[in-house]
Motif scaffolding. Sequence first.
Motif, PDB file in Angstrom:
ATOM      1  N   ARG A 187       0.845  -1.200   0.000  1.00 40.38           N
ATOM      2  CA  ARG A 187       0.000   0.000   0.000  1.00 40.38           C
ATOM      3  C   ARG A 187       0.882   1.252   0.000  1.00 40.38           C
ATOM      4  O   ARG A 187       0.959   1.986   0.998  1.00 40.38           O
ATOM      5  CB  ARG A 187      -0.921  -0.017   1.209  1.00 40.38           C
ATOM      6  N   ASN A 190      -0.857   4.859   0.582  1.00 41.44           N
ATOM      7  CA  ASN A 190      -1.187   5.167   1.972  1.00 41.44           C
ATOM      8  C   ASN A 190       0.046   5.603   2.751  1.00 41.44           C
ATOM      9  O   ASN A 190       0.005   6.562   3.528  1.00 41.44           O
ATOM     10  CB  ASN A 190      -1.819   3.938   2.644  1.00 41.44           C
ATOM     11  N   ARG A 194       0.704   9.413   4.232  1.00 42.35           N
ATOM     12  CA  ARG A 194       0.955   9.631   5.659  1.00 42.35           C
ATOM     13  C   ARG A 194       2.289  10.343   5.877  1.00 42.35           C
ATOM     14  O   ARG A 194       2.412  11.212   6.749  1.00 42.35           O
ATOM     15  CB  ARG A 194       0.939   8.302   6.417  1.00 42.35           C
TER      16      ARG A 194
END
Length: 489
Positions: A187, A190, A194
């Motif tokens: 991922r 993601n 972040r």
Amino acid sequence: MPLSWLVLIVLALAAAGYFVGRIRVLKLAGGDVRALHSLPVYYGANVALSAAVPALGVLLLWLLIQPSLIENTVSAMIAPEMIPEGSNLNLVMADVRRVADGLYTAVETGAMNMAQVDALQASADVRATLGELGVALGQDVRPEVLAAAKSYLVASGTGNTARMVVVLALSLTGLVLSMIRTKPDYRARNVVERAVLALLMAAASLAILTTVGIVLSMLFETINFFGLHSWKDFFFGTIWAPNFRGDSELSILPLLWGTLYISFIALLVAVPIGLFAAIYLSEYAGPKTRAFAKPLLEILAGIPTIVYGLFALLTVGPMLINLFGQTGALGVNWMSGATSVLTAGVVMGIMLIPFVSSLSDDIINAVPQAMRDGSLGLGATQSETIRQVVIPAALPGIVGAILLAASRAIGETMIVVMGAGAIAKFSLNPFESMTTITTRIVSQLTGDGDFSSPETLVAFALGLTLFVLTLGLNVLALYIVRKYREQYE
């Protein structure tokens, strides 16, 4: 390895990781982007961030911590009895850093090696060696200073080597680990989002942390100052007379009076001119005139303050003498020198004109057009509409702009240094020389000051007081502007 090379190597590893990460994940997916959890750009960005961010973060912390550690370690080598009479540890450490920097330059340029540095013993050898490199020493190098400089150089070299190893190891480790994690089902988007969010939060926190650091640095030194000097004399005394004989009178009131007096005259010049200019540009000027005049007016904001200071000293001051001097046009003897409150105030007001006009122009333009149309529809003229509708509606915002301009005037330094003089006193005569808080801060910290004496530490007390004063004006201005926005949005 020079610091610039280290940063370039880390950035190069990050850039290489970006392209290699994209190629690797596409190869693992058989060239089918649909088989990936995220777009290829996120996989590359994840590798680049893993290679760069931890390494550069540690590098930044290292650069902040290493000088303090070396300074504390080397200063501990200098015993109190080694400090010459009339000097202090700060002055001795300044000599140590100067000699160490010269020796470091000699080693970096290949003029000397570490064995030759270790062999240096006599002051004449050090002065001759550094003199060839353009490093001038104003006095003989004492043995304890030379020994401390050698230790400083060795500690800096060891720290720089360790820094290089740790930073490169972190960059390579992050690169390898992120490459191992780079798979089609990883991922990456993601993780990258972040990481970017964390970087944005760090950037947003930087201003807050910087402000806290500034306040704390001034606060601690101010506490030290009040441990050496009476706070009653500082806040309630009437004389500013610093000396290093132990009987200084360090009152902020004469400086505060000069600061507020000069700022008041500056606002008397800037507010009417800036406000009238804003009204003309927003209400009367056509699009072509506005597009031409507004940038020309705002050019004043880009002129360095030292240029304004020269303008005050060489042009405005002599011009005022020609008007108000004994042999001037009015034939009076009100002004005897080019430096005065009026000189600095007039020039500072000229500097603040674009500040007031730009903010006021934006605030006036924010007044809803419906209010103008309603006034004109009731039969009011354009000038009546401006006086009775637009200006009252924009008044809170205009007041906020004036307060922001006042805080800018209070913190000005160069114009006051060159245009107002250096005399701290109470007087209502605008033709006399005075001084301000900022000017005295510069004066007290100029040169090799003793940071254990109240005459030097008073600069931090003055700075903290000035900070509180300008912060209060800014908070008041923001409060008024927010109230205006809530009322007319």
